[in-house]
Scaffold this active site. Structure first.
Site, PDB file in Angstrom:
ATOM      1  N   ARG A 147     -12.795   1.805  31.786  1.00  0.00           N
ATOM      2  CA  ARG A 147     -12.530   3.151  32.392  1.00  0.00           C
ATOM      3  C   ARG A 147     -12.077   3.913  31.333  1.00  0.00           C
ATOM      4  O   ARG A 147     -11.702   3.698  30.299  1.00  0.00           O
ATOM      5  CB  ARG A 147     -11.193   2.831  33.549  1.00  0.00           C
ATOM      6  N   LYS A 171      -6.692  -2.548  35.647  1.00  0.00           N
ATOM      7  CA  LYS A 171      -5.756  -2.258  36.884  1.00  0.00           C
ATOM      8  C   LYS A 171      -4.951  -3.780  37.553  1.00  0.00           C
ATOM      9  O   LYS A 171      -5.814  -4.923  37.447  1.00  0.00           O
ATOM     10  CB  LYS A 171      -6.743  -1.847  38.179  1.00  0.00           C
ATOM     11  N   HIS A 243     -15.730   9.209  34.921  1.00  0.00           N
ATOM     12  CA  HIS A 243     -16.377   7.898  34.684  1.00  0.00           C
ATOM     13  C   HIS A 243     -17.929   8.016  34.791  1.00  0.00           C
ATOM     14  O   HIS A 243     -18.490   7.141  35.000  1.00  0.00           O
ATOM     15  CB  HIS A 243     -15.917   6.994  35.977  1.00  0.00           C
ATOM     16  N   ARG A 246     -19.273   5.145  32.660  1.00  0.00           N
ATOM     17  CA  ARG A 246     -18.843   3.808  33.316  1.00  0.00           C
ATOM     18  C   ARG A 246     -20.054   3.644  34.421  1.00  0.00           C
ATOM     19  O   ARG A 246     -20.604   2.618  34.490  1.00  0.00           O
ATOM     20  CB  ARG A 246     -17.376   3.781  34.123  1.00  0.00           C
ATOM     21  N   HIS A 269     -13.816  -5.234  38.709  1.00  0.00           N
ATOM     22  CA  HIS A 269     -13.730  -4.939  40.081  1.00  0.00           C
ATOM     23  C   HIS A 269     -12.988  -5.984  40.721  1.00  0.00           C
ATOM     24  O   HIS A 269     -13.753  -7.284  40.572  1.00  0.00           O
ATOM     25  CB  HIS A 269     -14.848  -4.586  40.879  1.00  0.00           C
ATOM     26  N   TYR A 278     -23.564   0.290  43.195  1.00  0.00           N
ATOM     27  CA  TYR A 278     -24.809   0.517  42.319  1.00  0.00           C
ATOM     28  C   TYR A 278     -25.964  -0.081  42.570  1.00  0.00           C
ATOM     29  O   TYR A 278     -26.992   0.376  42.165  1.00  0.00           O
ATOM     30  CB  TYR A 278     -24.173  -0.091  40.903  1.00  0.00           C
TER      31      TYR A 278
END
Length: 297
Positions: A147, A171, A243, A246, A269, A278
């Site tokens: 990120r 995160k 992003h 990414r 994730h 994706y």
């Protein structure tokens, strides 16, 4: 109790409990401050308002032209706040529980082709220390799928150029180790040896990619740099997002057959369903190629 005081109590506890980033906390604060401003004008309190009051607040935002995505984010903030107020016994009920979420359009991540990524990565002039930094950052982003916030806050101690890996605190304070590949490792090494000392100009800093003032870059600054190089590379800036590399990292891995769970781990994730988008990007790309090149497409 004052409405904003309750919001502060919630954010302080939620920030510690979930390990949220400063940017995420700020987003919650902006949403909930807007709610408090509206409540104050209506002489309403977070401790006593009714579900109908929340519906009227959300309706007022709709009349002001706010998009469904903005309303959905606002509703998420409101729900978390009232869950906290109910749990901590500031309320005996949760008035947000009966609110329905707005229907959001299905949106795929903005996509760059492999050639566009190559053009973007080749645009910085590596003879200029500032652009050598940008080259190293772009290469590292595309190689690792970090990120933007993770990139600009990356410190020297979390990078191992000898082993070619990056240690990332993502995160929720979740740690992951991501390989950077030979090309990115080469350019990061070039910058650390020849560009970084010039940008630091005798000052000390633990961030890998300092600004011209020898400080940590902001996400916004680096985003502007990406758009600058996109224009030079002839890439439509409408196809970009903060992003974008990414997304390109993940999409190109999937296109070349990478296992989805591996991509999930590399991206950091927590839920595989977040990564699955994706596969849809890859399918859309295949569909486009078929329509363009197949004689009966």
């Amino acid at each position: 109790m004052n409405n904003l005081t309750l919001v502060d109590l919630f954010l302080n506890e939620y920030w510690i409990e979930k390990g949220l980033s400063e940017n995420t906390v700020q987003s919650y604060r902006l949403d909930l401050t807007a709610l408090c401003d509206w409540l104050d004008k209506q002489n309403l309190s977070l401790e006593t308002l009714e579900p109908l009051d929340l519906q009227q607040f959300l309706g007022s935002r709709l009349e002001q032209g706010y998009k469904a995505t903005s309303t959905a984010r606002m509703l998420s903030s409101i729900r978390k706040l009232f869950q906290y107020l109910y749990r901590e016994k500031y309320r005996t009920d949760d008035p947000s529980a009966v609110l329905s979420s707005p229907k959001l359009p299905s949106r795929l991540p903005k996509y760059l082709t492999e050639q566009q990524v190559t053009d973007l990565l080749n645009t910085p002039d590596v003879e200029i220390p500032l652009e050598l930094r940008d080259k190293a950052m772009l290469e590292l982003l595309y190689a690792t799928g970090l990120r933007v916030t993770e990139l600009v806050t990356l410190t020297i101690e979390n990078m191992n150029l000898q082993q070619g890996v990056v240690r990332v605190i993502g995160k929720g304070n979740k740690e992951r180790i991501v390989p950077m590949g030979e090309e990115a490792a080469f350019w990061v090494r070039q910058f650390v040896l020849y560009g970084r000392p010039i940008l630091l100009n005798g000052q000390s800093s633990d961030v890998v990619f300092p600004s011209q003032r020898a400080q940590q870059m902001t996400r916004q600054t680096f985003w502007h740099r990406i758009k600058h190089y996109a224009v030079l590379a002839g890439i439509d800036t409408d196809a970009l997002s903060p992003h974008v590399l990414r997304h390109a990292f993940a999409t190109h891995l999937v296109n070349h057959g990478a296992d989805l769970r591996v991509v999930q781990m590399l991206l950091g994730h927590s839920d595989l369903s977040t990564t699955q988008i994706y596969t849809h990007v890859a399918k859309e790309r295949l569909k486009h190629l078929h329509e363009r090149f197949h004689p009966r497409g």
